[in-house]
Enzyme design. Structure first.
Site, mmCIF file in Angstrom:
data_model
loop_
_atom_site.group_PDB
_atom_site.id
_atom_site.type_symbol
_atom_site.label_atom_id
_atom_site.label_comp_id
_atom_site.label_asym_id
_atom_site.label_seq_id
_atom_site.Cartn_x
_atom_site.Cartn_y
_atom_site.Cartn_z
ATOM 1 N N CYS A 11 -1.286 5.809 9.125
ATOM 2 C CA CYS A 11 -1.639 4.528 8.511
ATOM 3 C C CYS A 11 -2.762 4.800 7.519
ATOM 4 O O CYS A 11 -2.739 5.797 6.808
ATOM 5 C CB CYS A 11 -2.036 3.511 9.569
ATOM 6 S SG CYS A 11 -3.435 4.027 10.601
ATOM 7 N N ARG A 71 0.845 -1.205 0.000
ATOM 8 C CA ARG A 71 0.000 0.000 0.000
ATOM 9 C C ARG A 71 0.878 1.252 0.000
ATOM 10 O O ARG A 71 0.561 2.226 -0.678
ATOM 11 C CB ARG A 71 -0.942 -0.003 1.204
ATOM 12 C CG ARG A 71 -2.028 -1.056 1.126
ATOM 13 C CD ARG A 71 -3.029 -0.933 2.264
ATOM 14 N NE ARG A 71 -3.845 0.276 2.139
ATOM 15 C CZ ARG A 71 -4.648 0.734 3.089
ATOM 16 N NH1 ARG A 71 -4.716 0.093 4.257
ATOM 17 N NH2 ARG A 71 -5.364 1.810 2.894
#
Length: 283
Positions: A238, A180
């Site tokens: 995050c 990611r």
């Protein structure tokens, strides 16, 4: 004060004259809609069995406000958060121990919020519920109302501008999985990639296979190899500010203070004007 507590240490404290308040914050990032399975129900899991005396706290409803421009898990309304903590029996002068189903993300979010709003004594059960080998309870306690009055403002909170500045002047960790960070996949947010200048530091690498944190010296060596120091400026983000809280907790175990960008990638990537970096290089 240590930020984590082992199951055996917790058992001893619960048997003592002044046991801590126990909060059960079981939660999972649900992909059930895509998989066709029912969504995870933390409250049902709690009802089926929990640590004796623990009170359930809902992450989505009590540790975050509704998703929106500030991300998928923005800060909760402080008044509502304080009321939820008092209902759970949280008081300023009584220790709190938080646990979840073992991943540690949700427990760390509760730990961070309580510390950020002024509670002096909060710890996370290392390894979560799977680390507890004593019998569970199905009895729902009715704790006496606590007196905790949250006062936000302790160091440790970043907004988007602060995160961008820290990526240039200090160390900003991206706690998501490496793919990611690199922008190879993005299952949730508008676009893949990372904040320019951020360093990849996946949360999963902070724990052993059993879900417990790696020893403090190992964590310290890991973060120092990635550029963090005890006296330097460090921040973490995050996807939505939950797993990043777990990395802030890991940094605390390592003795390295760190700030949390609560909006995280879900907020950052929602604005097309903000720059996005892809690939393994921070820039």
């Amino acid at each position: 004060m240590n930020a984590i507590i082992s199951a055996s240490e917790l058992a001893d404290e619960l048997a003592g004259a002044h046991p801590p308040v126990l909060l059960d914050v079981r939660w999972q990032l649900s992909t059930a809609k895509a998989a066709g399975a029912p969504p995870f129900d933390g409250r049902a899991e709690y009802a089926a069995g929990h640590l004796p005396g623990a009170v359930f706290v809902d992450l989505d409803g009590e540790l975050a406000s509704a998703p929106g421009a500030n991300g998928r898990h923005p800060l909760p309304d402080i008044g509502e958060f304080g009321a939820a903590m008092r209902r759970a029996g949280v008081s300023q002068g009584r220790p709190v121990v938080v646990y979840d189903g073992g991943q540690g993300w949700a427990a760390a979010r509760a730990w961070w919020l309580l510390r950020w709003t002024g509670h002096p004594n909060v710890r996370v059960l290392d390894g979560g519920l799977p680390a507890w080998d004593a019998p569970l309870s199905t009895e729902v306690p009715t704790p006496a109302e606590g007196d905790f009055a949250p006062v936000p403002g302790a160091p440790g909170l970043l907004d988007a501008d602060g995160a961008a500045a820290l990526a240039r002047s200090g160390v900003l960790f991206d706690a998501r999985a490496g793919e990611r960070y690199r922008g190879e996949v993005e299952p949730i947010d508008r676009v893949g990639g990372h904040i320019p200048g951020a360093v990849s530091a996946p949360t999963a690498e902070n724990v052993a296979p059993d879900g417990r944190f790696r020893p403090a010296e190992e964590l310290r060596a890991r973060f120092k190899a990635l550029g963090a120091t005890e006296d330097g400026a460090v921040g973490v983000y995050c996807g939505s500010g939950v797993s990043a809280a777990h990395e802030v907790l890991a940094l605390a175990v390592a003795g390295i203070p760190a700030a949390l960008y609560v909006g995280s990638w879900s907020e950052w990537s929602s604005d097309p004007a903000r720059p996005v970096a892809v690939g393994p290089d921070p820039q």
